[in-house]
Design a protein around this motif. Structure first.
Motif, PDB file in Angstrom:
ATOM      1  N   ALA A 137    -121.731  37.715  68.293  1.00  0.00           N
ATOM      2  CA  ALA A 137    -121.054  38.992  68.098  1.00  0.00           C
ATOM      3  C   ALA A 137    -121.874  39.932  67.216  1.00  0.00           C
ATOM      4  O   ALA A 137    -122.373  39.535  66.158  1.00  0.00           O
ATOM      5  CB  ALA A 137    -119.683  38.761  67.476  1.00  0.00           C
ATOM      6  N   SER A 153    -112.193  36.227  65.573  1.00  0.00           N
ATOM      7  CA  SER A 153    -113.160  36.475  66.646  1.00  0.00           C
ATOM      8  C   SER A 153    -114.521  36.938  66.142  1.00  0.00           C
ATOM      9  O   SER A 153    -115.462  37.048  66.931  1.00  0.00           O
ATOM     10  CB  SER A 153    -112.596  37.508  67.625  1.00  0.00           C
ATOM     11  N   ASN A 156    -117.428  34.849  67.167  1.00  0.00           N
ATOM     12  CA  ASN A 156    -117.663  34.629  68.600  1.00  0.00           C
ATOM     13  C   ASN A 156    -119.145  34.594  68.950  1.00  0.00           C
ATOM     14  O   ASN A 156    -119.933  35.416  68.468  1.00  0.00           O
ATOM     15  CB  ASN A 156    -117.026  35.748  69.426  1.00  0.00           C
ATOM     16  N   THR A 157    -119.496  33.683  69.821  1.00  0.00           N
ATOM     17  CA  THR A 157    -120.766  33.705  70.536  1.00  0.00           C
ATOM     18  C   THR A 157    -120.447  33.514  72.010  1.00  0.00           C
ATOM     19  O   THR A 157    -119.719  32.590  72.378  1.00  0.00           O
ATOM     20  CB  THR A 157    -121.719  32.598  70.066  1.00  0.00           C
ATOM     21  N   TRP A 158    -120.972  34.415  72.819  1.00  0.00           N
ATOM     22  CA  TRP A 158    -120.804  34.298  74.268  1.00  0.00           C
ATOM     23  C   TRP A 158    -122.087  33.731  74.845  1.00  0.00           C
ATOM     24  O   TRP A 158    -123.186  34.082  74.413  1.00  0.00           O
ATOM     25  CB  TRP A 158    -120.507  35.659  74.889  1.00  0.00           C
ATOM     26  N   LEU A 171    -117.338  31.098  76.018  1.00  0.00           N
ATOM     27  CA  LEU A 171    -117.050  31.654  74.693  1.00  0.00           C
ATOM     28  C   LEU A 171    -116.867  30.500  73.726  1.00  0.00           C
ATOM     29  O   LEU A 171    -116.092  29.567  74.002  1.00  0.00           O
ATOM     30  CB  LEU A 171    -115.775  32.501  74.727  1.00  0.00           C
ATOM     31  N   ARG A 173    -116.516  29.605  69.330  1.00  0.00           N
ATOM     32  CA  ARG A 173    -116.465  29.896  67.895  1.00  0.00           C
ATOM     33  C   ARG A 173    -115.841  28.668  67.243  1.00  0.00           C
ATOM     34  O   ARG A 173    -115.460  27.716  67.940  1.00  0.00           O
ATOM     35  CB  ARG A 173    -115.653  31.157  67.593  1.00  0.00           C
ATOM     36  N   ARG A 176    -112.788  26.888  68.827  1.00  0.00           N
ATOM     37  CA  ARG A 176    -112.412  27.523  70.103  1.00  0.00           C
ATOM     38  C   ARG A 176    -113.534  27.382  71.115  1.00  0.00           C
ATOM     39  O   ARG A 176    -114.707  27.620  70.800  1.00  0.00           O
ATOM     40  CB  ARG A 176    -112.119  29.012  69.884  1.00  0.00           C
ATOM     41  N   GLU A 177    -113.166  26.983  72.335  1.00  0.00           N
ATOM     42  CA  GLU A 177    -114.122  26.958  73.437  1.00  0.00           C
ATOM     43  C   GLU A 177    -113.395  27.325  74.718  1.00  0.00           C
ATOM     44  O   GLU A 177    -112.307  26.828  74.998  1.00  0.00           O
ATOM     45  CB  GLU A 177    -114.767  25.582  73.590  1.00  0.00           C
TER      46      GLU A 177
END
Length: 199
Positions: A137, A153, A156-158, A171, A173, A176-177
């Motif tokens: 991000a 968020s 976040n890394t996309w 996505l 973080r 979270r996946e």
């Protein structure tokens, strides 16, 4: 000693001010170019996908047809709508910046107007690989997430993966996946233009 002066025509000045795109250099890192070209090779084609990882499942993607469409391509940008059922609000924008690649999420309403949460994403920090690029991000996105009261968020890394048989959007973080895999071996009929765009 007289210092010489130079006069620059007004049209030249206006060209520099109004048309910065004319001087933007495309990405020249081999791994970035190869990744960009691998996606661009599918230009005009659409593919169906499925959620393969979601550790916080909700209703947004459940029981909906997921389609990516490599819709528009030029030497500097790829426009890839991501349709979720009848929701055509999402378009991924992958752009060569001259210092790498950026990924932006263009979110629109049905009337074409921008969503309050739009143009978030990130920029590559290294060369990545021809098959895999990561987009942590950027500061604009972090500010947007804080203002929207979703500070979780900001981490976040996309990621996007492109292989001969599969394209992946991921996505991640802390805690979270979310991952969607698209089958590149079975092109489907492309969907209509996403919201805010025209055929």
């Amino acid at each position: 000693m007289t210092i010489p002066t130079y006069r620059v025509p007004l049209t030249t000045l206006l060209f520099f001010v109004c048309c910065p795109w004319a001087f933007s250099a495309p990405s020249s890192i081999q791994s970035h170019d190869a990744f960009f070209a691998a996606i661009a090779a599918h230009c005009g084609k659409a593919y169906e996908g499925k959620v393969t990882v979601d550790n916080a499942p909700g209703d947004a993607f459940a029981n909906k047809t997921l389609i990516m469409h490599v819709r528009r391509c030029n030497e500097n940008q790829l426009q890839v709508p991501f349709h979720v059922g009848d929701d055509a609000s999402r378009t991924w924008l992958i752009t060569k910046t001259g210092s790498g690649l950026s990924l932006k999420h263009d979110h629109r309403h049905k009337d074409g107007s921008e969503d309050a949460l739009t143009q978030y994403g990130g920029h590559t920090l290294d060369g990545g690989w021809p098959q895999v690029q990561s987009f942590p991000a950027d500061q604009y996105s972090k500010n947007l997430f804080v203002d929207a009261q979703i500070p979780q968020s900001i981490g976040n890394t996309w990621q996007m993966f492109i292989y001969p048989k599969v394209f992946t959007y991921r996505l991640i973080r802390q805690g979270r996946e979310f991952r969607v895999d698209f089958d590149l071996t079975k092109p489907i009929t492309p969907p209509p233009a996403p919201w805010g765009y025209q055929d």
